[in-house]
Design a protein around this motif. Structure first.
Motif, PDB file in Angstrom:
ATOM      1  N   GLY A   1      14.678  18.574  11.186  1.00 13.42           N
ATOM      2  CA  GLY A   1      14.084  17.338  11.664  1.00 13.42           C
ATOM      3  C   GLY A   1      13.712  17.452  13.126  1.00 13.42           C
ATOM      4  O   GLY A   1      12.627  17.022  13.549  1.00 13.42           O
TER       5      GLY A   1
ATOM      6  N   ASN B   1      17.219  10.211   9.386  1.00 17.38           N
ATOM      7  CA  ASN B   1      15.859   9.663   9.322  1.00 17.38           C
ATOM      8  C   ASN B   1      15.749   8.311  10.020  1.00 17.38           C
ATOM      9  O   ASN B   1      14.727   8.011  10.649  1.00 17.38           O
TER      10      ASN B   1
ATOM     11  N   ASN C   1      14.068   7.703  14.196  1.00 18.23           N
ATOM     12  CA  ASN C   1      12.823   6.958  14.032  1.00 18.23           C
ATOM     13  C   ASN C   1      12.669   5.933  15.169  1.00 18.23           C
ATOM     14  O   ASN C   1      12.988   4.756  15.006  1.00 18.23           O
TER      15      ASN C   1
END
Length: 304
Positions: free
Chosen positions: A222, A110, A114
């Motif tokens: 993802g 994550n 990002n």
């Protein structure tokens, strides 16, 4: 060109042991934890104000808290502030002290995927191909890449240098063997994505025993989310090559080679999460309409 970049959002602090747990526990109780009236969380978290701001940054960047109460699984009376996310709630309920290695891979994915909030992290894992480098070389590579992506816009050398230093400290922790009471250790160093000899850092290729198939599936989902490949009313497909080479793919973000990725895919196929077609050299991964295709869905199986 990608949109807004962020440098030095971390305030010169990498994630320290216990920080994310403290933040999740407190934010679950009080969405105004990081408000000025609560001294921006410093008192409740037992740290200084600069560290408190850094904890907020890392919680947001890792997707463990959100700014919109509608995105939280908890019902908050107060609709202003910061709120625990679905991912944060799963971790708080099932791995509060972040002892499960899959949790570290989730947090790492994550953060590193990002681009907007962790620009240097995203570029490092996606773009930097050099296997060995020192800190100055890393700064130079980042500066060149940002120059291209911002069309020559002037960026702060100090901020860029800060982020490069913090990144290296996060993934290779020189302080692990120092006084344990100081809790300077960064949990993400346990992933062993970097090694160091004298002043030279090396990127490590992850081995099969270093990462679970479900953590790889989290990275695959993802990637599907970020690239908009998910077909809600039909079969979703993606090539193994893209999962290995594309930006924000598990191959890039996790440092997986072809053999480890294929072994993980084979296990996931055996467990019924996906199907692989290798006939005629296609090497395509398929997700049926009712298959798991989002990170949130994977969490249910990681923590079941």
């Amino acid at each position: 060109m990608k949109d807004k970049i962020t440098l030095k959002g971390n305030g010169s602090f990498y994630i320290r042991e216990g920080w994310l747990t403290k933040g999740l526990v407190e934010i679950a109780k009080n969405p105004e934890l990081f408000s000025k009236k609560n001294n921006e969380g410093a008192d409740a978290l037992g740290v200084g104000s600069a560290m408190s701001k850094s904890i907020r940054y890392w919680l947001l960047t890792a997707g463990l808290i959100v700014k919109d109460s509608k995105l939280s699984p908890l019902e908050y009376e107060n609709k202003k502030g910061h709120f625990i996310s679905k991912t944060g709630k799963y971790i708080l309920d099932n791995d509060r002290y972040i002892e499960n290695k899959d949790t570290l891979w989730i947090i790492h994915y994550n953060i590193a995927s990002n681009y907007r909030e962790a620009t240097v992290w995203n570029l490092f894992f996606n773009i930097v191909g050099e296997e060995r480098f020192n800190r100055r070389e890393l700064e130079s590579m980042m500066e060149n890449e940002l120059y291209k992506r911002t069309y020559g816009e002037k960026i702060s050398d100090k901020s860029l240098s800060n982020d490069c230093a913090v990144l290296l400290q996060m993934y290779f922790d020189d302080r692990k063997n120092e006084n344990p009471e100081e809790k300077l250790h960064c949990p993400l160093a346990e992933l062993k994505l970097l090694s160091k000899s004298r002043n030279i850092y090396s990127r490590n290729e992850i081995k099969e025993n270093d990462i679970s198939s479900l953590a790889v599936l989290f990275g695959i989902c993802g990637y599907l989310e970020k690239t908009g490949l998910i077909e809600e009313n039909g079969r979703t497909s993606v090539s193994i090559e893209k999962l290995l080479e594309d930006e924000d793919s598990p191959g890039r973000i996790f440092g997986l080679g072809r053999i480890v990725l294929n072994d993980s895919l084979d296990r996931l196929e055996h467990e019924g999460y996906l199907r692989i077609d290798r006939t005629a050299g296609l090497d395509i991964v398929y997700f049926e309409e009712n298959s798991i295709k989002t990170r949130e869905e994977v969490l249910k199986f990681i923590y079941k």
